[in-house]
Design a protein around this motif. Structure first.
Motif, PDB file in Angstrom:
ATOM      1  N   HIS A  45       0.455  -1.159  -0.511  1.00 52.44           N
ATOM      2  CA  HIS A  45       0.088  -0.358   0.109  1.00 52.44           C
ATOM      3  C   HIS A  45       1.441   1.314  -0.032  1.00 52.44           C
ATOM      4  N   PRO A  46       0.827   1.983  -0.795  1.00 55.66           N
ATOM      5  CA  PRO A  46       1.550   3.414  -0.758  1.00 55.66           C
ATOM      6  C   PRO A  46       1.206   4.545   0.372  1.00 55.66           C
ATOM      7  N   VAL A  47       0.662   4.175   1.046  1.00 53.22           N
ATOM      8  CA  VAL A  47       0.155   4.919   2.332  1.00 53.22           C
ATOM      9  C   VAL A  47       0.050   4.327   3.887  1.00 53.22           C
ATOM     10  N   PHE A  48      -0.713   3.614   3.789  1.00 51.96           N
ATOM     11  CA  PHE A  48      -0.617   2.321   5.500  1.00 51.96           C
ATOM     12  C   PHE A  48      -0.324   1.235   5.380  1.00 51.96           C
ATOM     13  N   PRO A  49       0.145   0.820   6.486  1.00 50.70           N
ATOM     14  CA  PRO A  49       1.219  -0.104   6.464  1.00 50.70           C
ATOM     15  C   PRO A  49       0.690  -1.768   6.094  1.00 50.70           C
ATOM     16  N   GLY A  50      -0.523  -1.636   5.370  1.00 54.26           N
ATOM     17  CA  GLY A  50      -0.936  -2.808   5.016  1.00 54.26           C
ATOM     18  C   GLY A  50      -2.115  -2.753   3.878  1.00 54.26           C
ATOM     19  N   VAL A  51      -1.840  -3.656   2.976  1.00 52.30           N
ATOM     20  CA  VAL A  51      -3.507  -3.232   1.772  1.00 52.30           C
ATOM     21  C   VAL A  51      -4.776  -4.019   2.592  1.00 52.30           C
ATOM     22  N   GLY A  52      -5.191  -4.725   3.427  1.00 52.40           N
ATOM     23  CA  GLY A  52      -5.640  -5.228   4.202  1.00 52.40           C
ATOM     24  C   GLY A  52      -5.972  -4.746   5.292  1.00 52.40           C
ATOM     25  N   PHE A  53      -7.077  -4.454   5.389  1.00 53.50           N
ATOM     26  CA  PHE A  53      -7.678  -3.897   7.007  1.00 53.50           C
ATOM     27  C   PHE A  53      -8.809  -4.997   7.383  1.00 53.50           C
TER      28      PHE A  53
END
Length: 195
Positions: A45-53
């Motif tokens: 992910h370009p901003v968050f620590p992971g693509v999954g939430f």
């Protein structure tokens, strides 16, 4: 956030996921509003620590006090893909969807009118919650705590008290269990008064 042209590889990956698909990941960060997970496959992910939430309600079928009671940073987890959040460019996931729902199993073996034993776990202005099984809580509404009216649940019970209750309703859809301590509860008094 951004559109498909800003992060085409991530957008294409998220669009390729199907509802119900199980994704393997590692817990990347725990926030007060949910858990970010780094997926084993796909781009970062370009901003968050992971693509999954994973939102807090999707972590577990059971009630918990702290997220760390369920997961820890670095832990490997598998979650069911729920939807592509196009605003945040993330895969919304559920850990609890990959586990059997303890409430449904409880409902399969429990009937309205059945007497159960449990422990008072918390008091609220409108009643008391009682744990009657592993992770299974039911509500005794204030009017069903005793045969005589009381102003507050603390007038009758305290957290930690062991109580005997009668099941008055099992709502599978909303996963709600209604209980009573009254001797004249609808579940136990089906006879009509003599005329």
């Amino acid at each position: 956030m951004d559109g498909p042209s800003d992060h085409p590889e991530l957008w294409a990956f998220l669009e390729s996921l199907h509802h119900g698909e199980v994704l393997s990941s590692r817990v990347a960060a725990i926030e007060r509003f949910g858990v970010f997970v780094a997926l084993d496959s796909g781009p970062a992910h370009p901003v968050f620590p992971g693509v999954g939430f994973i939102t807090l309600p999707e972590l577990s079928w059971r009630r918990f006090e702290a997220v760390t009671d369920v997961v820890r940073v670095g832990q490997r987890v598998s979650g069911e893909f729920l939807q592509f959040d196009t605003w945040n460019l993330e895969a919304r996931m559920s850990l609890r969807a990959t586990l059997p729902d303890p409430f449904q199993a409880f409902a399969d073996r429990t009937a309205v009118g059945q007497e159960l034993h449990g422990r008072v776990t918390r008091l609220v202005p409108f009643g008391a919650f009682v744990e009657v099984g592993d992770g299974i809580e039911g509500l005794i509404h204030l009017r069903d705590l005793t045969s005589t009216p009381v102003a507050a649940p603390s007038d009758v019970v305290r957290v930690g008290d062991e109580v005997t209750v009668v099941v008055t309703e099992i709502d599978r859809g909303r996963r709600r269990l209604s209980l009573s301590r009254r001797q004249d509860s609808p579940a136990t008094s089906d006879t009509l008064a003599p005329s």
